[in-house]
Design an enzyme around this catalytic site. Structure first.
Site, PDB file in Angstrom:
ATOM      1  N   GLY A 268      -8.553 -10.536   4.129  1.00 16.25           N
ATOM      2  CA  GLY A 268      -7.911 -10.224   5.403  1.00 16.25           C
ATOM      3  C   GLY A 268      -6.536 -10.844   5.566  1.00 16.25           C
ATOM      4  O   GLY A 268      -5.964 -10.838   6.646  1.00 16.25           O
TER       5      GLY A 268
ATOM      6  N   ALA B  96      -8.991  -3.447  -0.962  1.00 16.76           N
ATOM      7  CA  ALA B  96      -8.794  -2.418  -1.992  1.00 16.76           C
ATOM      8  C   ALA B  96      -9.390  -2.873  -3.317  1.00 16.76           C
ATOM      9  O   ALA B  96     -10.027  -2.091  -4.023  1.00 16.76           O
ATOM     10  CB  ALA B  96      -7.301  -2.127  -2.161  1.00 16.76           C
TER      11      ALA B  96
ATOM     12  N   ASP C 299      -2.374  -0.020  -2.011  1.00 14.67           N
ATOM     13  CA  ASP C 299      -3.234  -1.123  -2.460  1.00 14.67           C
ATOM     14  C   ASP C 299      -4.219  -0.680  -3.531  1.00 14.67           C
ATOM     15  O   ASP C 299      -4.420  -1.371  -4.534  1.00 14.67           O
ATOM     16  CB  ASP C 299      -4.012  -1.705  -1.272  1.00 14.67           C
ATOM     17  CG  ASP C 299      -3.097  -2.460  -0.318  1.00 14.67           C
ATOM     18  OD1 ASP C 299      -1.871  -2.333  -0.470  1.00 14.67           O
ATOM     19  OD2 ASP C 299      -3.615  -3.178   0.563  1.00 14.67           O
TER      20      ASP C 299
HETATM   21  O1  PMV Z   1      -0.851  -5.538   5.736  1.00 10.64           O
HETATM   22  P1  PMV Z   1      -1.196  -4.660   4.621  1.00 10.64           P
HETATM   23  O2  PMV Z   1      -1.218  -5.362   3.305  1.00 10.64           O
HETATM   24  O3  PMV Z   1      -2.382  -3.774   4.868  1.00 10.64           O
HETATM   25  O4  PMV Z   1       0.052  -3.659   4.410  1.00 10.64           O
HETATM   26  C1  PMV Z   1       0.339  -2.592   5.257  1.00 10.64           C
HETATM   27  C2  PMV Z   1       1.497  -1.834   4.693  1.00 10.64           C
HETATM   28  C3  PMV Z   1       2.063  -0.780   5.622  1.00 10.64           C
HETATM   29  O5  PMV Z   1       3.135  -0.159   4.908  1.00 10.64           O
HETATM   30  C4  PMV Z   1       2.620  -1.395   6.885  1.00 10.64           C
HETATM   31  C5  PMV Z   1       1.025   0.266   6.001  1.00 10.64           C
HETATM   32  C6  PMV Z   1       0.568   1.128   4.857  1.00 10.64           C
HETATM   33  O6  PMV Z   1      -0.560   1.684   4.981  1.00 10.64           O
HETATM   34  O7  PMV Z   1       1.294   1.320   3.871  1.00 10.64           O
END
Ligand code: PMV
Length: 331
Positions: A107, A114, A156
């Site tokens: 988190g 992922a 991811d």
């Molecule tokens: O916070 P994270 O690692 O889930 O990254 C989100 C990345 C965004 O570009 C803000 C959203 C996405 O789904 O790509």
């Protein structure tokens, strides 16, 4: 099976609007071990997944949770969904005992969900005698993330499957992935500060601002895309100074989108003034992680200073291998 976590080096948020993002795997991994169970039951033992220890057994629709904590089911929903999607895809469901371990906190925006999804799919298939291709694993992993989170980009699940450095662009279901050939180490420090907002809130906030002021926010999104394109070239040339400059530029643009926070900015500025060539928030913002690209000889100082202003830090090297088969439970 084991799969790496990730950091977004350039392009978060803008990637949602079709711009390229540059992501890299880190040297911290998630491990999923699968043993076939002839009695047909599925048991999940999730250690280190936010809760200190969980054993969940379900047979014929009945779920038993052994833990002293209540919020267990959200933490295992990725595993649950991964088994569901993998068995549907394979066209057969078999019993299995899954043991999950994580070398990184869940988190924090390091792509653990992922990695869990992808490693579970591959481990489940493997334990049933099937071997899936990387493309199949990445695609099914993305399906799991979308099913659990509602919205998710393929960033991811792609990087945790293939590992290394990747430029990624997507629009709807169309995903364009390009592995980047990067030689030489990039000394990176990651710092985490408590999240004030969820990824979803941050993505929605940007979307609202963009639809209210398309001329202004649209230009910021385009500029972030330009920074990512320039960064791709600098990465391949291994030009650390230019990469640092581009990270700073990317952070400024994310700050103007409104996704940074005072705490994130403090860590970013402290890293820069203690010897980092560049520093930026990584991921959705609203708290979460900062990455700093350090001058190699200043790595310890940069980490000490960042640690002082954050909840935890870790040094990492980038570009580790993607999903791979691992059969022993140690490590
Ligand atoms: O916070 P994270 O690692 O889930 O990254 C989100 C990345 C965004 O570009 C803000 C959203 C996405 O789904 O790509």
């Amino acid at each position: 099976m084991t799969a790496p976590g990730k950091v977004t080096l350039f392009g978060e948020h803008a990637v949602v609007y079709g711009q390229p993002a540059i992501v890299a795997s880190i040297d911290k991994r998630v491990h999923v071990f699968a043993e076939p169970k002839p009695d047909g039951t599925i048991t999940i033992e999730a250690r280190d997944l936010r809760v200190p220890g969980v054993i969940v057994t379900y047979k014929e629709g009945e779920v038993t949770v052994e833990t002293e904590y209540g919020l267990v089911l959200p933490a295992i929903s990725y595993l649950n969904k991964a088994i569901e999607i993998a068995s549907k895809y394979l066209g057969s469901r078999h019993g299995v005992k899954l043991v999950v371990r994580s070398e990184m906190p869940v988190g924090a925006g390091l792509g653990t969900s992922a990695a869990v999804a992808v490693a579970t799919i591959a481990a489940y298939a493997y334990s049933g005698g099937y071997e899936l291709s990387m493309d199949e694993i990445a695609r099914l992993g993305w399906e799991v993330e979308r099913a659990v989170q509602g919205v998710a980009s393929p960033m991811d699940t792609s990087i945790t499957t293939y590992g290394g450095f990747m430029k990624i662009e997507y629009s709807g279901d169309r995903v364009k992935r390009e592995s980047l050939n990067v030689s030489g180490d990039l000394p990176i420090v990651i710092a985490y500060v408590e999240r004030e907002f969820k990824t979803r809130d941050m993505v929605l906030m940007v979307r609202e601002r963009l639809s209210k002021y398309p001329q202004l926010y649209g230009k910021i999104i385009e500029l972030i895309g330009e920074v990512a394109r320039a960064a791709e070239k600098a990465l391949v040339r291994h030009d650390l100074h230019e990469l640092g400059l581009l990270m700073n530029l990317n952070h400024g643009l994310l700050d103007s989108l409104g996704v940074s926070t005072r705490k994130l900015n403090e860590v970013v500025y402290a890293a820069r003034s203690s010897g980092a060539l560049g520093a930026k928030l990584t991921g959705a913002g609203g708290g979460g992680c900062v990455i700093a690209l350090s001058q190699p000889e200043k790595l310890e100082t940069v980490e000490t200073v960042m640690k002082f202003l954050s909840d935890f830090t870790m040094k990492t090297s980038l570009g580790s291998e993607g999903i791979k088969v691992k059969t022993e439970k140690g490590g």
